[in-house]
Design a protein around this motif. Structure first.
Motif, PDB file in Angstrom:
ATOM      1  N   HIS A  59       0.833  -1.194   0.000  1.00  0.00           N
ATOM      2  CA  HIS A  59       0.000   0.000   0.000  1.00  0.00           C
ATOM      3  C   HIS A  59       0.879   1.259   0.000  1.00  0.00           C
ATOM      4  O   HIS A  59       0.657   2.186  -0.782  1.00  0.00           O
ATOM      5  N   VAL A  60       1.907   1.254   0.847  1.00  0.00           N
ATOM      6  CA  VAL A  60       2.820   2.397   0.921  1.00  0.00           C
ATOM      7  C   VAL A  60       3.502   2.607  -0.427  1.00  0.00           C
ATOM      8  O   VAL A  60       3.578   3.719  -0.945  1.00  0.00           O
ATOM      9  N   ASN A  61       3.957   1.504  -0.992  1.00  0.00           N
ATOM     10  CA  ASN A  61       4.706   1.613  -2.236  1.00  0.00           C
ATOM     11  C   ASN A  61       3.840   1.954  -3.437  1.00  0.00           C
ATOM     12  O   ASN A  61       4.331   2.378  -4.467  1.00  0.00           O
ATOM     13  N   SER A  62       2.515   1.759  -3.305  1.00  0.00           N
ATOM     14  CA  SER A  62       1.641   2.054  -4.431  1.00  0.00           C
ATOM     15  C   SER A  62       1.227   3.521  -4.450  1.00  0.00           C
ATOM     16  O   SER A  62       0.611   3.984  -5.398  1.00  0.00           O
ATOM     17  N   ARG A  63       1.557   4.229  -3.375  1.00  0.00           N
ATOM     18  CA  ARG A  63       1.188   5.655  -3.348  1.00  0.00           C
ATOM     19  C   ARG A  63       2.089   6.448  -4.285  1.00  0.00           C
ATOM     20  O   ARG A  63       3.223   6.055  -4.560  1.00  0.00           O
ATOM     21  N   GLU A  64       1.574   7.604  -4.725  1.00  0.00           N
ATOM     22  CA  GLU A  64       2.345   8.399  -5.679  1.00  0.00           C
ATOM     23  C   GLU A  64       3.625   8.918  -5.056  1.00  0.00           C
ATOM     24  O   GLU A  64       4.701   8.799  -5.618  1.00  0.00           O
ATOM     25  N   THR A  65       3.479   9.498  -3.867  1.00  0.00           N
ATOM     26  CA  THR A  65       4.698   9.966  -3.184  1.00  0.00           C
ATOM     27  C   THR A  65       4.865   9.170  -1.914  1.00  0.00           C
ATOM     28  O   THR A  65       3.900   8.907  -1.197  1.00  0.00           O
ATOM     29  N   LEU A  66       6.098   8.804  -1.657  1.00  0.00           N
ATOM     30  CA  LEU A  66       6.358   8.052  -0.438  1.00  0.00           C
ATOM     31  C   LEU A  66       6.363   9.014   0.741  1.00  0.00           C
ATOM     32  O   LEU A  66       6.787  10.166   0.604  1.00  0.00           O
ATOM     33  N   PRO A  67       5.876   8.585   1.896  1.00  0.00           N
ATOM     34  CA  PRO A  67       5.914   9.463   3.066  1.00  0.00           C
ATOM     35  C   PRO A  67       7.354   9.699   3.517  1.00  0.00           C
ATOM     36  O   PRO A  67       8.264   8.958   3.133  1.00  0.00           O
ATOM     37  N   ALA A  68       7.522  10.740   4.328  1.00  0.00           N
ATOM     38  CA  ALA A  68       8.862  11.026   4.859  1.00  0.00           C
ATOM     39  C   ALA A  68       9.290   9.865   5.765  1.00  0.00           C
ATOM     40  O   ALA A  68       8.453   9.135   6.308  1.00  0.00           O
ATOM     41  N   ALA A  69      10.598   9.717   5.901  1.00  0.00           N
ATOM     42  CA  ALA A  69      11.127   8.586   6.671  1.00  0.00           C
ATOM     43  C   ALA A  69      10.558   8.550   8.088  1.00  0.00           C
ATOM     44  O   ALA A  69      10.187   7.489   8.593  1.00  0.00           O
ATOM     45  N   GLY A  70      10.451   9.739   8.700  1.00  0.00           N
ATOM     46  CA  GLY A  70       9.976   9.796  10.076  1.00  0.00           C
ATOM     47  C   GLY A  70       8.560   9.283  10.204  1.00  0.00           C
ATOM     48  O   GLY A  70       8.240   8.491  11.094  1.00  0.00           O
ATOM     49  N   SER A  71       7.704   9.675   9.265  1.00  0.00           N
ATOM     50  CA  SER A  71       6.305   9.246   9.313  1.00  0.00           C
ATOM     51  C   SER A  71       6.197   7.769   8.959  1.00  0.00           C
ATOM     52  O   SER A  71       5.412   7.019   9.545  1.00  0.00           O
ATOM     53  N   HIS A 391      18.049   1.229  13.464  1.00  0.00           N
ATOM     54  CA  HIS A 391      19.246   1.529  12.671  1.00  0.00           C
ATOM     55  C   HIS A 391      18.920   1.638  11.184  1.00  0.00           C
ATOM     56  O   HIS A 391      19.518   2.433  10.472  1.00  0.00           O
ATOM     57  N   PHE A 392      17.959   0.851  10.742  1.00  0.00           N
ATOM     58  CA  PHE A 392      17.542   0.932   9.347  1.00  0.00           C
ATOM     59  C   PHE A 392      17.038   2.347   9.025  1.00  0.00           C
ATOM     60  O   PHE A 392      17.389   2.937   8.005  1.00  0.00           O
ATOM     61  N   PHE A 393      16.252   2.907   9.930  1.00  0.00           N
ATOM     62  CA  PHE A 393      15.664   4.222   9.647  1.00  0.00           C
ATOM     63  C   PHE A 393      16.638   5.370   9.896  1.00  0.00           C
ATOM     64  O   PHE A 393      16.472   6.455   9.358  1.00  0.00           O
ATOM     65  N   TYR A 394      17.641   5.134  10.743  1.00  0.00           N
ATOM     66  CA  TYR A 394      18.540   6.236  11.113  1.00  0.00           C
ATOM     67  C   TYR A 394      19.241   6.851   9.907  1.00  0.00           C
ATOM     68  O   TYR A 394      19.409   8.066   9.832  1.00  0.00           O
ATOM     69  N   ASP A 395      19.651   6.034   8.912  1.00  0.00           N
ATOM     70  CA  ASP A 395      20.319   6.578   7.741  1.00  0.00           C
ATOM     71  C   ASP A 395      19.458   7.634   7.056  1.00  0.00           C
ATOM     72  O   ASP A 395      19.937   8.687   6.663  1.00  0.00           O
ATOM     73  N   PHE A 396      18.160   7.303   6.952  1.00  0.00           N
ATOM     74  CA  PHE A 396      17.247   8.238   6.280  1.00  0.00           C
ATOM     75  C   PHE A 396      16.999   9.472   7.133  1.00  0.00           C
ATOM     76  O   PHE A 396      16.940  10.587   6.645  1.00  0.00           O
ATOM     77  N   LEU A 397      16.900   9.238   8.437  1.00  0.00           N
ATOM     78  CA  LEU A 397      16.546  10.341   9.319  1.00  0.00           C
ATOM     79  C   LEU A 397      17.725  11.290   9.531  1.00  0.00           C
ATOM     80  O   LEU A 397      17.571  12.501   9.485  1.00  0.00           O
ATOM     81  N   PRO A 402      16.812  10.243   0.962  1.00  0.00           N
ATOM     82  CA  PRO A 402      15.411  10.071   0.572  1.00  0.00           C
ATOM     83  C   PRO A 402      15.041   8.579   0.540  1.00  0.00           C
ATOM     84  O   PRO A 402      15.864   7.748   0.163  1.00  0.00           O
ATOM     85  N   VAL A 403      13.802   8.295   0.935  1.00  0.00           N
ATOM     86  CA  VAL A 403      13.341   6.901   0.924  1.00  0.00           C
ATOM     87  C   VAL A 403      12.908   6.533  -0.487  1.00  0.00           C
ATOM     88  O   VAL A 403      12.136   7.271  -1.109  1.00  0.00           O
TER      89      VAL A 403
END
Lengths: 452, 479
Positions: A59-71, A391-397, A402-403
Motif C-alpha cells: 500500500h505504501v509503495n503504491s502511493r504516488e509519493t512516499l511518506p517522509a522517513a519519520g512518518s 538503525h535501518f531508519f537512522y540513515d534516512f533520518l 530520501p526513501v
C-alpha cells in the motif's frame, strides 16, 4: 500365559478401572484436539501478522509519493514471532496468555514490550487442558487407582497368604501385576503421543523419544511410589488415602507454595516504574533543549554523529533520538528487571526438584519452547529486532537520505532465531537415577511384605 | 427419632475424634487455610499500597504540569489503577491473569497491563493457593475421607444389620451422619470466615457495610457446597458395597467435577464463542477507523462534510471566522468517532466473554463446584465481569478527560498559530482524579439472577433421593 489372561481379565473387570482408563483416553484426545486448534490459531496469528504487514508495505509503495522517513517509521509496525516447536500444541506453557506475534516499531521499545494477549481470564482460572496436564496430573491418579490396592486386594481375596507360603511366588505375582499395569498405561500413553504426532505432523526425532522417555520415567516414579505405599502392608483404604495425599501434596500444594514463595521473593514493580518514568522522560523532552538531547543521543549512536544540527522546525530525527533516549533513561531498571526475572527462573528450576510433577511439567514446557524462560528469550529477540529497525531508519533520518521504493522493499524483517536450548539431558539422567533409587527401595521393601 | 439421630451424630463424631490420621489431615488443612489467608492478606495489602501510591503519583504528575497546549496534555495522558477488591484476599479469582493499570491517552484505548502470572503455565495449573481454592478443591477430599465408609463400612463390618435390628431406620442413620459431617464442616470453615471478617474490618476505608453481607453469602455458598459433597459421599457410600470401591469412585467423581470438567467446559466455551486475539482486535479497529475518516487529511470526505456543517451551524463562511477553534472541534469529533468504533469492537469481545460464561453456567446444576466457584468470585469482586467493569470505567474516564482537554483546545486556543499556544496550568487542577467505583452487591450478583436455584434444587434432590423409600428398601435388601 493362562495367568496373564487371568490378570488381564482382573484388570479390566472392575467398572472403575475401565471408567478411569476410558476417561484418561477421552481427556487425552480432547487435549490433543484442543491443542491442535490452539496451535493453529497461534500459527494463523503469526502468519496473518506477516501478511498484513506485506499488504501495508504494498500500500505504501503504491502511493504516488512516499511518506517522509519519520512518518514511515512511525507507522511501520513490524511483526515478530515467538518461534515455537509444534510440541507447543501439546504443552502450551505460557503461550495462551502472552503475545506470540507482537508488533514493534522504531519508537521507544519499553512502551511496546509489555503488551498482553487478550484472554478470557475465567478460562485461565479454570486451568487449561493440554496434553501436558493429562500426563503430569491425571496420569498419576490413573496409576494410583489401578495399582495401590493390589496387595490388599490379594489379601482380601485370601490368596496372599497362600502365595506367601510358596517361595518367592507372591513377589513374582505382584511384579507381574504391576508390570502388566505399567505396560497397559504405557501403551495408552504411546497411543496418545503417536496419534498426537500424526495429527500435528510432529517428526519422530530425538525430541519425540525424549518426551516419551521422560514420560516413562515419570510413570516409573509414580509406580514406585505406589509400591512403596503398599510395602507398609496397610489396608487398601489407608493405601488409597496415602497415595491421594501424596498426589495432592506433589501436584497441588508444592507448586502452589512455590508460586507463593516466588511471588513474594521476586515481587517487582519494575514494569510499572519503567512505564511511569519513560512517560515523564518522553514528555519532559519536549521542553528541553532539543539539540542537547540529539547530541547526547549521538554519543550513544556515534555512527550517525555527522548529522546536521537541528533547525527551528520540528524534526523527526530529534523525535526518534529522544524516543531512544527515553529507553536509555530506564535502562538500569530494565536490566535490573531482566536480572530479577532470570534469578526467578533459576530459583524455579532449583525448587522444581521438590516435586516430580512440577519438574516434569517444567521439563515439558521447556521441550516445547513454551516456558517463561523462552518467553524472556523471545522478548530479548524483539528488543534486538527493534534495534535493527531503528538503525535501518537512522540513515534516512540523520543523513536526510530520501526513501525509495527499493528501500521500502528492503525493510529488514524479523528472523526468528532458533531458541537457545539448555541441554536437558543431564537433568534427565539425574532424575533417572533418582527415580531408579526410589524404585529399588520400593522393590527391596515390597519383597519383605508378609501376610498380616 | 430425633434422639436417635443425635445419638448417631454424636457417635460418628466420637469415632472420628479417635482417628489420629483424620486429626492430622484436619489440622494440616486448617494450617494451610491460615497460611493461604495470611499470604492473601499480605498480597492484598501490598497491592493496595502499590496501586494507591501509583495513582497518587500520576495525579500529582498531572496537577504539576506547567502551562501547556491541551493536545500535548492529551498525549501526556493519565493512568487508571485497579485497586484490589476488599475480599480479594479470600478469593483471588482471576486477579493473576489480568492487568492492574491502564494508560489513558488520546486517540487510543490501551488494555490493562502488568499481570502477575509469571510462570503461570507451570505454577498456576490449579490456580493459586487461596482460601477459596482450598475450600473448593481440598475440603471435598476431606469430606470424602471422613464419610466414604459411613454406610459401606457399617455394612461391611455388619454393624449396619445390628443397627437396623435395633430399630434405627436408614433415614435416621443417614441424617445423623450427615449432621455430624455438616457440624465438622462448619467447625472447619468457620474460623477462616471469622478471620476474614476480622481482616476485612481492619482494612478500614475499604470496608463497607456490604462486606459482612458478602461474607455471609459466601459462607452460605460454601455450606451449600459442603452439603453437596456430604450428600454425594453418603449416596456413593450407600450404593457401593465395599468401602474401598466407594473411596475410588468418590475420588474419581471429585476429579471429574473439580478438575476435569471445569477445564473442558472452559476450553469448549472458548471454541464455541471465540473472542478475538490482540492482533485481530487491533487490526479490526484500525481498519474501521480508516473507513470512517482521517481527521488529519484536509480532503477527507467525512471531515469535509463536518466542516460544512460546522460552518452552517455558526453561520460563517470560513473556519477562521468561527468563534471557536476548529481544530479543537475536529479533535472532539475524531475522538468521538474513534471511541465509538472501539466501543463497538470492545462490546463484541465482552459479549463473547459473557457467552463463554453463560455456556459454563448451564452446567451449574450438574456441577455445583462451578456454581460456587463463580458465585464466590462474584461476591469477592474478582471475576471477569468485575475486571471488565474496571476497564470500562477507565475508558469512560479516559474519554471524559480527553474530551475535556479537547474542549479547552476549542475554547481557549486560537485557530491561528494553534501549536504555539498554551493554556494556563490552573486548568489541570479542574480534572477529577480517577477513582474506581466498586460495584454494589446487586450488580455483582446480577449475572446470577436465578442461576442459584438449580444447584440448590440439585442438592435438595440428592437429599430427597437419599431419604427416599426406594433407597431405604435397597439398603434393607442388601443388609
Amino acid at each position: 500365559m493362562l495367568l496373564f489372561k487371568l490378570e488381564c481379565k482382573r484388570l479390566f473387570a472392575g467398572t472403575i478401572n475401565k471408567l478411569v482408563l476410558v476417561l484418561f483416553i477421552v481427556s487425552g484426545v480432547f487435549a490433543i484436539y484442543q491443542g491442535a486448534l490452539g496451535y493453529k490459531s497461534v500459527r494463523i496469528d503469526q502468519y496473518k501478522s506477516m501478511v498484513v504487514f506485506q499488504k501495508e508495505r504494498e500500500h505504501v509503495n503504491s502511493r504516488e509519493t512516499l511518506p517522509a522517513a519519520g512518518s514511515l517509521a512511525y507507522y511501520a509496525s513490524a511483526p515478530t514471532e515467538w518461534k515455537l516447536s509444534p510440541w507447543a500444541a501439546l504443552f502450551v506453557g505460557e503461550t495462551p496468555s502472552s503475545m506470540v506475534a507482537s508488533k514493534v516499531r522504531a519508537t521507544a521499545l519499553q512502551s511496546q514490550i509489555f503488551n498482553r494477549e487478550i484472554v478470557n481470564p475465567a478460562q485461565q482460572r479454570a486451568g487449561g487442558l493440554d496434553l501436558g496436564f493429562v500426563l503430569v496430573y491425571f496420569l498419576p491418579l490413573v496409576i494410583g487407582i489401578l495399582t495401590v490396592t493390589l496387595i490388599s486386594d490379594e489379601q482380601h481375596a485370601g490368596r496372599w497368604r497362600l502365595l506367601n507360603a510358596l517361595p518367592n511366588s507372591a513377589f513374582r505375582l505382584l511384579g507381574k501385576q504391576i508390570a502388566l499395569r505399567f505396560v497397559v498405561i504405557w501403551l495408552l500413553v504411546v497411543i496418545l503421543l503417536v496419534s498426537a504426532a500424526m495429527i500435528l505432523s510432529l517428526p519422530f526425532d530425538t525430541l519425540f523419544w525424549i518426551v516419551l522417555g521422560a514420560t516413562s520415567l515419570y510413570m516409573v516414579f509414580w509406580f514406585a511410589l505406589a509400591t512403596l505405599i503398599m510395602s507398609f502392608g496397610k489396608n487398601s483404604v489407608v493405601n488409597s488415602l496415602a497415595y491421594l495425599s501424596s498426589w495432592v501434596v506433589l501436584a497441588l500444594l508444592v507448586p502452589g507454595a512455590v508460586h507463593l514463595y516466588l511471588s513474594a521473593q521476586y515481587q517487582s514493580d519494575a514494569p510499572l516504574e519503567i512505564t511511569l518514568q519513560q512517560r515523564m522522560t518522553l514528555n519532559d523532552g519536549w521542553d528541553k533543549d532539543k539539540q542537547a538531547t540529539l547530541n547526547e543521543f549521538l554519543t550513544h549512536e556515534p555512527s550517525w554523529q555527522d548529522t546536521a544540527p537541528l533547525g527551528e522546525a520540528f524534526d523527526w530525527k530529534w523525535y526518534y533520538a529522544q524516543q531512544h533516549m527515553s529507553d536509555l533513561a530506564v535502562q538500569s531498571i530494565v536490566e535490573e528487571n531482566i536480572r530479577n526475572n532470570q534469578a526467578r527462573q533459576a530459583r524455579l528450576q532449583s525448587l522444581s526438584v521438590l516435586s516430580p510433577a512440577l519438574f516434569f511439567q517444567l521439563t515439558l514446557n521447556e521441550l516445547a519452547n513454551t516456558s517463561s524462560g523462552y518467553q524472556l528469550q523471545y522478548r530479548q529477540q524483539v528488543a534486538e529486532y527493534h534495534q535493527t529497525i531503528r538503525h535501518f531508519f537512522y540513515d534516512f533520518l540523520f543523513f536526510d537520505k530520501p526513501v525509495t521504493r527499493q528501500d521500502v522493499e528492503d525493510f529488514p524483517l524479523f528472523k526468528a532465531q532458533a531458541m537457545e536450548t539448555q541441554n536437558g539431558l543431564w537433568k534427565l539422567l539425574v532424575s533417572a537415577v533418582f527415580v531408579l533409587v526410589i524404585a529399588a527401595l520400593a522393590i527391596v521393601r515390597i519383597r519383605k511384605v508378609r501376610p498380616l | 427419632m430425633n434422639n436417635k439421630i443425635m445419638q448417631i451424630c454424636r457417635h460418628e463424631l466420637a469415632s472420628k475424634r479417635k482417628s489420629p490420621s483424620l486429626w492430622l489431615l484436619f489440622v494440616m488443612t486448617q494450617l494451610l487455610l491460615a497460611v493461604a489467608l495470611f499470604t492473601g492478606w499480605q498480597q492484598y495489602q501490598q497491592s493496595v499500597q502499590t496501586q494507591t501510591k501509583a495513582q497518587e503519583i500520576v495525579e500529582q504528575q498531572w496537577n504539576a504540569q506547567p502551562d501547556r497546549h491541551p493536545h500535548r496534555v492529551a498525549h501526556f495522558g493519565h493512568f487508571a489503577f485497579r485497586p484490589p477488591s476488599a475480599l480479594s484476599f479470600f478469593d483471588l479469582g482471576v486477579n493473576a491473569w489480568v492487568g492492574d493499570s491502564i494508560f489513558l491517552e488520546a486517540h487510543k484505548q490501551n488494555s490493562a497491563n502488568f499481570a502477575n502470572d509469571q510462570d503461570g503455565g507451570t505454577l498456576l495449573r490449579f490456580s493459586e493457593l487461596s482460601s477459596a481454592n482450598i475450600l473448593l478443591i481440598i475440603w471435598p477430599l476431606l469430606i470424602i475421607a471422613l464419610g466414604f465408609a459411613s454406610v459401606s463400612g457399617e455394612q461391611k463390618s455388619g454393624t449396619l444389620r445390628q443397627l437396623m435390628s435395633m430399630g434405627v431406620s436408614f433415614r435416621a442413620l443417614v441424617t445423623g451422619k450427615c449432621l455430624s459431617y455438616l457440624l465438622l464442616s462448619v467447625i472447619f470453615i468457620l474460623p477462616v470466615f471469622v478471620l476474614a471478617l476480622g481482616l476485612a474490618a481492619s482494612a478500614g476505608a475499604e470496608f463497607s457495610s456490604e462486606a459482612p453481607l458478602r461474607l455471609l453469602l459466601l459462607l452460605g455458598a460454601y455450606l451449600l457446597y459442603c452439603l453437596f459433597w456430604i450428600a454425594v459421599t453418603l449416596l456413593v457410600s450407600s450404593l457401593v458395597k465395599a468401602p474401598k470401591q466407594a473411596l475410588v469412585l468418590l475420588t474419581s467423581v471429585w476429579f471429574i467435577l473439580t478438575i476435569l470438567m471445569p477445564r473442558m467446559l472452559a476450553e469448549f466455551a472458548h471454541h464455541q464463542n471465540p473472542h478475538q486475539k490482540r492482533n485481530d482486535f487491533e487490526l479490526a479497529i484500525k481498519l474501521d477507523n480508516r473507513k470512517v475518516g482521517d481527521s488529519h487529511n484536509p480532503d477527507d470526505p467525512y471531515f469535509s462534510k463536518f466542516r460544512e456543517e460546522t460552518l452552517k451551524k455558526y453561520g460563517v463562511s470560513s473556519i477562521e471566522e468561527l468563534p471557536v477553534n476548529y481544530k479543537g472541534l475536529v479533535m472532539q469529533e475524531g475522538e468521538k468517532l474513534n471511541a465509538e468504533i472501539y466501543k463497538k469492537h470492545y462490546q463484541q469481545q465482552v459479549a463473547q466473554f459473557d457467552a463463554q460464561r453463560q455456556f459454563v453456567s448451564q452446567f451449574y446444576w450438574v456441577n455445583p463446584y462451578l456454581f460456587v466457584r463463580d458465585f464466590s468470585m462474584a461476591l469477592t469482586r474478582t471475576d471477569t465481569r468485575h475486571f471488565l467493569d474496571f476497564e470500562q470505567q477507565a475508558e469512560a474516564h479516559r474519554y471524559a478527560r480527553i474530551q475535556k482537554l479537547n474542549q479547552l483546545h476549542t475554547d481557549e486556543i486560537h485557530h491561528h498559530n494553534d501549536r504555539a499556544q498554551r493554556v494556563d496550568k490552573s486548568y489541570w487542577q479542574e480534572f477529577d482524579a480517577f477513582h474506581y467505583t466498586m460495584p454494589t452487591l446487586s450488580w455483582s450478583l446480577s449475572a446470577f439472577s436465578l442461576a442459584w436455584v438449580l444447584p440448590l434444587l440439585a442438592v435438595m434432590a440428592l437429599y430427597i433421593f437419599l431419604n427416599s423409600n426406594g433407597m431405604q428398601r435397597r439398603i434393607y435388601a442388601a443388609v
